[in-house]
Scaffold this motif. Structure first.
Motif, PDB file in Angstrom:
ATOM      1  N   PRO A   1       0.816  -1.237   0.000  1.00 10.56           N
ATOM      2  CA  PRO A   1       0.000   0.000   0.000  1.00 10.56           C
ATOM      3  C   PRO A   1       0.839   1.272   0.000  1.00 10.56           C
ATOM      4  CG  PRO A   1      -0.893  -1.590   1.555  1.00 10.56           C
ATOM      5  CD  PRO A   1       0.427  -2.130   1.109  1.00 10.56           C
ATOM      6  N   SER A   2       1.880   1.324   0.839  1.00 10.04           N
ATOM      7  CA  SER A   2       2.715   2.525   0.896  1.00 10.04           C
ATOM      8  C   SER A   2       3.556   2.670  -0.368  1.00 10.04           C
ATOM      9  CB  SER A   2       3.623   2.474   2.127  1.00 10.04           C
ATOM     10  OG  SER A   2       4.425   1.304   2.133  1.00 10.04           O
ATOM     11  N   LEU A   3       4.039   1.559  -0.925  1.00  6.45           N
ATOM     12  CA  LEU A   3       4.821   1.626  -2.165  1.00  6.45           C
ATOM     13  C   LEU A   3       3.955   2.090  -3.334  1.00  6.45           C
ATOM     14  CD1 LEU A   3       6.962  -1.635  -1.853  1.00  6.45           C
ATOM     15  CD2 LEU A   3       7.729   0.719  -1.542  1.00  6.45           C
ATOM     16  N   ARG A   4       2.725   1.636  -3.376  1.00  2.00           N
ATOM     17  CA  ARG A   4       1.820   2.079  -4.445  1.00  2.00           C
ATOM     18  C   ARG A   4       1.528   3.566  -4.315  1.00  2.00           C
ATOM     19  NH1 ARG A   4      -2.841  -2.649  -5.032  1.00  2.00           N
ATOM     20  NH2 ARG A   4      -1.589  -4.112  -6.273  1.00  2.00           N
ATOM     21  N   SER A   5       1.356   4.019  -3.098  1.00  2.00           N
ATOM     22  CA  SER A   5       1.106   5.444  -2.880  1.00  2.00           C
ATOM     23  C   SER A   5       2.300   6.278  -3.325  1.00  2.00           C
ATOM     24  CB  SER A   5       0.801   5.695  -1.410  1.00  2.00           C
ATOM     25  OG  SER A   5       0.576   7.055  -1.163  1.00  2.00           O
ATOM     26  N   LEU A   6       3.510   5.797  -3.011  1.00  2.00           N
ATOM     27  CA  LEU A   6       4.707   6.504  -3.431  1.00  2.00           C
ATOM     28  C   LEU A   6       4.854   6.491  -4.946  1.00  2.00           C
ATOM     29  CD1 LEU A   6       7.331   7.943  -2.595  1.00  2.00           C
ATOM     30  CD2 LEU A   6       8.418   5.699  -2.437  1.00  2.00           C
ATOM     31  N   GLN A   7       4.597   5.355  -5.564  1.00  2.99           N
ATOM     32  CA  GLN A   7       4.682   5.258  -7.021  1.00  2.99           C
ATOM     33  C   GLN A   7       3.664   6.182  -7.688  1.00  2.99           C
ATOM     34  OE1 GLN A   7       3.584   1.471  -8.630  1.00  2.99           O
ATOM     35  NE2 GLN A   7       4.609   1.819 -10.588  1.00  2.99           N
TER      36      GLN A   7
END
Length: 314
Positions: free
Chosen positions: A276-282
């Motif tokens: 979830p956090s990686l997708r938000s950053l991407q």
């Protein structure tokens, strides 16, 4: 989707079947009271369904496999009605449970005024009251936007559940020295690593942002390597939020680059939990890239137009 809802409806009586109410004349297995859903909620990606009602259970269903994943019991409080599967036989009489017998001389009725008794159904033909005893039930349940946690409004209050095994903000990790004043003191003494860790333990957005910008670009690599794994997700979420509102793009992207270099193996091994956090950053980086691309293209065309105009003027 209609097939799934049909399965949920057909299986709801068995899945959500809870304890026995004081007013039930039959056993919990044979009673139909509460064996239906009153609230439903889909996850953001449509993968799961949460369902609750007048029962001590909340059910979670998988959409793809169309099965019940788990039942969550919202309470173990025996003072609530509908928690016990079997009532105390010593409290049962031929006319029903002793707790439901309206004795005008009992001390229990002395504190109940006539208006409250009317609200509880006292005096109405064919009505049976539980004398104000609260019933275990779920009024509403909702998923978080990330789908990694959910909350339910129940008789016991608001309950919050999470799929993650550990929380980023862990109160047990706090002590008397972990305070906002300690963060400011560490920054004043140029202890940037300690200040950042303290802010992550406090889980305060303003303090985390303040500590991030206090680090010089040349010290980012050293500070990034000292970040514990349990705070990595929280830090990534902070960078994702900063990219959407902060003008210092190169500085934040340098932070992200160093984190990926130092903790790349851990991120790869725990990509499911960090997804979830990686997708938000991407998403934030992709949006910035598109915005910068549009600006650069517009500037390029404008420069070409100005150059061609100046040539004609000459």
């Amino acid at each position: 989707m209609f097939l799934l809802l049909f399965i949920v409806q057909m299986g709801s009586r068995r899945d959500i079947a809870g304890g026995r109410l004081m007013t039930d004349r039959r056993s919990a297995a044979n009673s139909t009271s509460g064996k239906y859903f009153t609230t439903l909620c889909y996850s953001a990606d449509g993968s799961y369904i949460l369902a609750g009602g007048n029962s001590k259970y909340i059910c979670m269903y998988d959409v793809a496999d169309q099965i019940l994943l788990r039942r969550f019991q919202i309470t173990q409080n025996h003072s609530l009605d509908g928690v016990l599967d079997f009532l105390n036989s010593k409290r049962m009489t031929d006319t029903g449970p002793l707790d439901l017998i309206d004795d005008a001389d009992s001390d229990l009725d002395e504190g109940i005024d006539q208006q409250k008794r009317d609200n509880l159904g006292q005096g109405l033909p064919g009505s049976v009251s539980n004398l104000g005893r609260p019933v275990a039930r779920t009024k509403c349940c909702k998923f978080s936007p990330t789908g990694r946690s959910w909350a339910a409004a129940t008789t016991e209050g608001v309950l919050v559940y999470s799929f993650d095994e550990s929380f980023i903000f862990d109160p047990t990790d706090l002590d008397i020295d972990v305070t906002p004043e300690a963060v400011d003191s560490a920054l004043a003494e140029a202890q940037l690593q300690r200040a950042l860790l303290l802010s992550l333990r406090l889980n305060d957005d303003c303090l985390i942002k303040k500590c991030i910008f206090a680090v010089r670009p040349s010290d980012i690599a050293a500070i990034a390597s000292s970040i514990p794994f349990k705070y990595l997700q929280r830090l990534i979420e902070a960078f994702s939020a900063l990219l959407e509102s902060c003008p210092h793009l190169e500085f934040i992207l340098l932070w992200c680059q160093e984190l990926c270099k130092v903790h790349g193996n851990f991120i790869h091994q725990n990509s499911r939990n960090l997804l979830p956090s990686l997708r938000s950053l991407q998403k934030s980086i992709t949006k910035l890239h598109q915005d910068l691309t549009n600006i650069c293209s517009s500037n390029e065309y404008m420069l070409r137009y100005l150059c061609s105009t100046s040539t004609k003027l000459d």
